[in-house]
Design a protein around this motif. Sequence first.
Motif, PDB file in Angstrom:
ATOM      1  N   SER A 126     -10.345  -6.521  -9.898  1.00 57.07           N
ATOM      2  CA  SER A 126     -10.094  -7.628  -8.970  1.00 57.07           C
ATOM      3  C   SER A 126     -11.331  -7.908  -8.122  1.00 57.07           C
ATOM      4  CB  SER A 126      -8.891  -7.325  -8.082  1.00 57.07           C
ATOM      5  OG  SER A 126      -9.168  -6.226  -7.242  1.00 57.07           O
ATOM      6  N   MET A 127     -12.060  -6.849  -7.781  1.00 59.01           N
ATOM      7  CA  MET A 127     -13.274  -7.045  -6.988  1.00 59.01           C
ATOM      8  C   MET A 127     -14.336  -7.783  -7.799  1.00 59.01           C
ATOM      9  SD  MET A 127     -14.520  -6.619  -3.994  1.00 59.01           S
ATOM     10  CE  MET A 127     -14.015  -5.225  -3.001  1.00 59.01           C
ATOM     11  N   ARG A 128     -14.445  -7.426  -9.064  1.00 60.73           N
ATOM     12  CA  ARG A 128     -15.398  -8.116  -9.929  1.00 60.73           C
ATOM     13  C   ARG A 128     -15.034  -9.591 -10.065  1.00 60.73           C
ATOM     14  NH1 ARG A 128     -19.389  -7.602 -13.562  1.00 60.73           N
ATOM     15  NH2 ARG A 128     -19.705  -5.469 -12.864  1.00 60.73           N
ATOM     16  N   THR A 129     -13.738  -9.846 -10.239  1.00 60.33           N
ATOM     17  CA  THR A 129     -13.290 -11.240 -10.309  1.00 60.33           C
ATOM     18  C   THR A 129     -13.611 -11.961  -9.006  1.00 60.33           C
ATOM     19  OG1 THR A 129     -11.508 -10.668 -11.840  1.00 60.33           O
ATOM     20  CG2 THR A 129     -11.269 -12.730 -10.617  1.00 60.33           C
ATOM     21  N   ALA A 130     -13.328 -11.307  -7.898  1.00 58.02           N
ATOM     22  CA  ALA A 130     -13.542 -11.941  -6.589  1.00 58.02           C
ATOM     23  C   ALA A 130     -15.006 -12.320  -6.406  1.00 58.02           C
ATOM     24  CB  ALA A 130     -13.074 -11.010  -5.465  1.00 58.02           C
ATOM     25  N   VAL A 131     -15.906 -11.403  -6.719  1.00 57.49           N
ATOM     26  CA  VAL A 131     -17.338 -11.696  -6.561  1.00 57.49           C
ATOM     27  C   VAL A 131     -17.729 -12.866  -7.476  1.00 57.49           C
ATOM     28  CG1 VAL A 131     -19.671 -10.792  -6.911  1.00 57.49           C
ATOM     29  CG2 VAL A 131     -17.941  -9.361  -5.801  1.00 57.49           C
ATOM     30  N   SER A 132     -17.179 -12.866  -8.681  1.00 55.12           N
ATOM     31  CA  SER A 132     -17.515 -13.937  -9.626  1.00 55.12           C
ATOM     32  C   SER A 132     -16.992 -15.294  -9.169  1.00 55.12           C
ATOM     33  CB  SER A 132     -16.938 -13.622 -11.007  1.00 55.12           C
ATOM     34  OG  SER A 132     -17.455 -12.403 -11.487  1.00 55.12           O
ATOM     35  N   LEU A 182     -10.819 -14.342  -0.952  1.00 55.35           N
ATOM     36  CA  LEU A 182     -10.030 -13.288  -0.297  1.00 55.35           C
ATOM     37  C   LEU A 182      -9.579 -12.313  -1.370  1.00 55.35           C
ATOM     38  CD1 LEU A 182     -10.283 -15.482   1.792  1.00 55.35           C
ATOM     39  CD2 LEU A 182      -7.848 -15.318   2.258  1.00 55.35           C
ATOM     40  N   GLU A 183      -9.986 -11.050  -1.245  1.00 55.37           N
ATOM     41  CA  GLU A 183      -9.672 -10.025  -2.241  1.00 55.37           C
ATOM     42  C   GLU A 183      -8.577  -9.140  -1.654  1.00 55.37           C
ATOM     43  OE1 GLU A 183      -9.062  -7.171  -4.801  1.00 55.37           O
ATOM     44  OE2 GLU A 183      -9.851  -6.532  -2.873  1.00 55.37           O
ATOM     45  N   ALA A 184      -7.387  -9.229  -2.232  1.00 51.86           N
ATOM     46  CA  ALA A 184      -6.236  -8.526  -1.668  1.00 51.86           C
ATOM     47  C   ALA A 184      -5.553  -7.662  -2.716  1.00 51.86           C
ATOM     48  CB  ALA A 184      -5.246  -9.541  -1.080  1.00 51.86           C
ATOM     49  N   VAL A 185      -6.360  -7.019  -3.544  1.00 49.88           N
ATOM     50  CA  VAL A 185      -5.820  -6.127  -4.568  1.00 49.88           C
ATOM     51  C   VAL A 185      -6.429  -4.729  -4.435  1.00 49.88           C
ATOM     52  CG1 VAL A 185      -5.485  -5.724  -7.039  1.00 49.88           C
ATOM     53  CG2 VAL A 185      -5.420  -8.066  -6.141  1.00 49.88           C
ATOM     54  N   GLY A 186      -7.751  -4.662  -4.561  1.00 44.79           N
ATOM     55  CA  GLY A 186      -8.410  -3.376  -4.350  1.00 44.79           C
ATOM     56  C   GLY A 186      -8.780  -2.615  -5.606  1.00 44.79           C
ATOM     57  N   GLY A 202      -8.084  -5.479   0.075  1.00 45.31           N
ATOM     58  CA  GLY A 202      -7.315  -4.651  -0.847  1.00 45.31           C
ATOM     59  C   GLY A 202      -7.785  -3.209  -0.717  1.00 45.31           C
ATOM     60  N   VAL A 203      -6.847  -2.296  -0.481  1.00 47.15           N
ATOM     61  CA  VAL A 203      -7.228  -0.895  -0.274  1.00 47.15           C
ATOM     62  C   VAL A 203      -7.816  -0.346  -1.578  1.00 47.15           C
ATOM     63  CG1 VAL A 203      -6.426   1.393   0.414  1.00 47.15           C
ATOM     64  CG2 VAL A 203      -5.319  -0.651   1.350  1.00 47.15           C
ATOM     65  N   SER A 258       0.825  -1.214   0.000  1.00 47.70           N
ATOM     66  CA  SER A 258       0.000   0.000   0.000  1.00 47.70           C
ATOM     67  C   SER A 258       0.858   1.263   0.000  1.00 47.70           C
ATOM     68  CB  SER A 258      -0.970  -0.002   1.187  1.00 47.70           C
ATOM     69  OG  SER A 258      -0.271   0.123   2.398  1.00 47.70           O
ATOM     70  N   ASP A 259       2.131   1.173   0.465  1.00 50.50           N
ATOM     71  CA  ASP A 259       3.045   2.331   0.349  1.00 50.50           C
ATOM     72  C   ASP A 259       3.294   2.677  -1.121  1.00 50.50           C
ATOM     73  OD1 ASP A 259       3.425   2.543   3.125  1.00 50.50           O
ATOM     74  OD2 ASP A 259       5.143   1.180   3.103  1.00 50.50           O
ATOM     75  N   LEU A 260       3.153   1.665  -1.972  1.00 52.84           N
ATOM     76  CA  LEU A 260       3.420   1.907  -3.398  1.00 52.84           C
ATOM     77  C   LEU A 260       2.379   2.825  -4.026  1.00 52.84           C
ATOM     78  CD1 LEU A 260       4.525  -1.640  -4.613  1.00 52.84           C
ATOM     79  CD2 LEU A 260       5.973   0.291  -3.946  1.00 52.84           C
ATOM     80  N   TRP A 261       1.170   2.855  -3.454  1.00 54.31           N
ATOM     81  CA  TRP A 261       0.152   3.778  -3.979  1.00 54.31           C
ATOM     82  C   TRP A 261       0.621   5.218  -3.812  1.00 54.31           C
ATOM     83  CZ3 TRP A 261      -3.342   1.808  -7.072  1.00 54.31           C
ATOM     84  CH2 TRP A 261      -3.776   0.478  -6.879  1.00 54.31           C
TER      85      TRP A 261
END
Lengths: 347, 347
Positions: free
Chosen positions: B251-257, B243-247, B269-270, B40-43
């Motif tokens: 990635s959220m759409r993939t996770a729900v699917s 487990l969604e660890a991207v944000g 994921g932040v 998250s520091d990379l953001w």
Amino acid sequence: MRATVIRGPQDIRVEEVPDPRIQQPTDAVVRVVNACICGSDLWAYRGVAAREAGQRIGHEFLGIVEETGPAVRGFAPGDFVVAPFVWSDGVCDYCREGLQTSCPHGGFWGQVGSDGGQGEAVRVPFADGTLVQLPKDAATDEALLPGLLALSDVMSTGHHAAVSARVRPGSTVAVVGDGAVGLCGVLAARRLGAERIIALGRHRDRTDLARAFGATDVVAERGEAAVEAVRELTGGQGAHAVLEAVGTEESMRTAVSLARDGGTVGYVGVPHGGSAGVDISQMFNRNVALAGGVAPARAYIPELLPDVLEGVIDPGAVFDRTVGLDGVPEGYRAMDERTALKVRIAF
Amino acid sequence: MRATVIRGPQDIRVEEVPDPRIQQPTDAVVRVVNACICGSDLWAYRGVAAREAGQRIGHEFLGIVEETGPAVRGFAPGDFVVAPFVWSDGVCDYCREGLQTSCPHGGFWGQVGSDGGQGEAVRVPFADGTLVQLPKDAATDEALLPGLLALSDVMSTGHHAAVSARVRPGSTVAVVGDGAVGLCGVLAARRLGAERIIALGRHRDRTDLARAFGATDVVAERGEAAVEAVRELTGGQGAHAVLEAVGTEESMRTAVSLARDGGTVGYVGVPHGGSAGVDISQMFNRNVALAGGVAPARAYIPELLPDVLEGVIDPGAVFDRTVGLDGVPEGYRAMDERTALKVRIAF
């Protein structure tokens, strides 16, 4: 027989249709005793949800079993039954886990090719997996019928909102939506032991019913002002559990905002047009969860039924008008114009 | 003392800054033994998350207590401690409930006016509410330090994803995100008894670590192809817990699917730029739930610590490079270019 069909937006008719008959060995034919009109039927009525011209409509009913296929074991002609708003095979993984709405053989009353609830009779697929037995003498108990009918959908759906939102003894609950489902959500929250129940609504007849169902507070404001009001009522924190029973983007945003940090929104309002988006960044820092969806009424009816039969809860109070089959088009108009909360159809 | 500051995008420097000192009676000053760089520091590094020029950075550290304010009861100079990535007062409703990230007096290391973790020392507000005591002899145990350091954030966050997604013994779990948090999510899922853990990832070093952490399957595909692959692995059903660890929105759409009907996505994921929207209609019919957010590491560390001390889990394996303080800018570059998974800073 005669049944309700939808010909197009604002065009609900009662027409002569083929009599239902046993098509599969697991079918039953049920003669409808009571049905009703659902807030979600209005999405079709308003043309927001697409329907084929002439499609049947209605998905909540009580009835008497008239005939059963040779493979039906749990029901016989003469049985009094309630149907949840989807049918399900009763034997798949999901049915056994209590998520009958995900049954791969399931379907929705009134979908193309099936009977709807707002008609004289219904062919019920997978009768054993779908129907729930009721006491026979309840079929003529006018005081009981509305409450039993509510189990078909609105009470089970309100309960699903409350369970999904993790309402627990002592919880503070906020309910978004003053329709029949929201009101049943109030009733369900009280039944699950909520200490404080804040109902959002501004129509006196509905908020009166909310209070009768157990609401401790009523908030007439909407949107940001409603969020402010609920925060004020909860020492600035919000509600542990929020029941979302509308399904619009605005109502969902309000619901998430009403939640206390770490709280859960139980969502049962049918989202329309893909518009009911949720901004995750609104939830992330506050650990707000979102759970719910289409209610597995078939799983809940056996749990809720004893309380209805014993008068512990009376979700039938959401019905404020009763019509005969011929009165169904007028019933849609009344609900669309909000002059009726929920219309019961007595055959 | 010397500490890492961010001057602007891609501009990380180690500079001379004022020594921290006790400002409030509840403060402690901690000399940092180990810190690290977070995904998250990379953001901030990439300029996606705004920072003031010269703001401190870093929010994960182990250290030795140097000085305590007069109101600090639980710690004394010489104590070896781990800091969760936010501080919290330890006495409010939220802290007592284990949601310290919602503490009204809480804050985030490196926020304007506070010390960051990537420096020689840190002023710790509310030391009693924030810090967790570690065995003193662990401070010099090079084999243990990485695992203890991981408790600051990534292991606690992976655990939060798994807990929020309701991973249970026997669960099928899918993990979206092959960064340190996703990998710790694999470890957490295994620790909670998951039977099958499907890690999404295509970088061999990361998928090898995922397998070492307990992944039973690795899926290299992304998006729709990943959804297909996971469905194939799960008899068409999907995962009970995702487990969604991207944000990101994708990635959220993939996770729900990826979620099985009735399943839960644990999201940690932040979300960035408000883009991580979720289409509720994607979830409604399948009763997919969404839970998670910023992890209350302070609540989880005491639970996870014994397993790290006893070697039951070794989340420290996510660190694949160690630098000194002067090497921090290079550490950011390496993580940004994905030549390092997670960089540890040893003082």
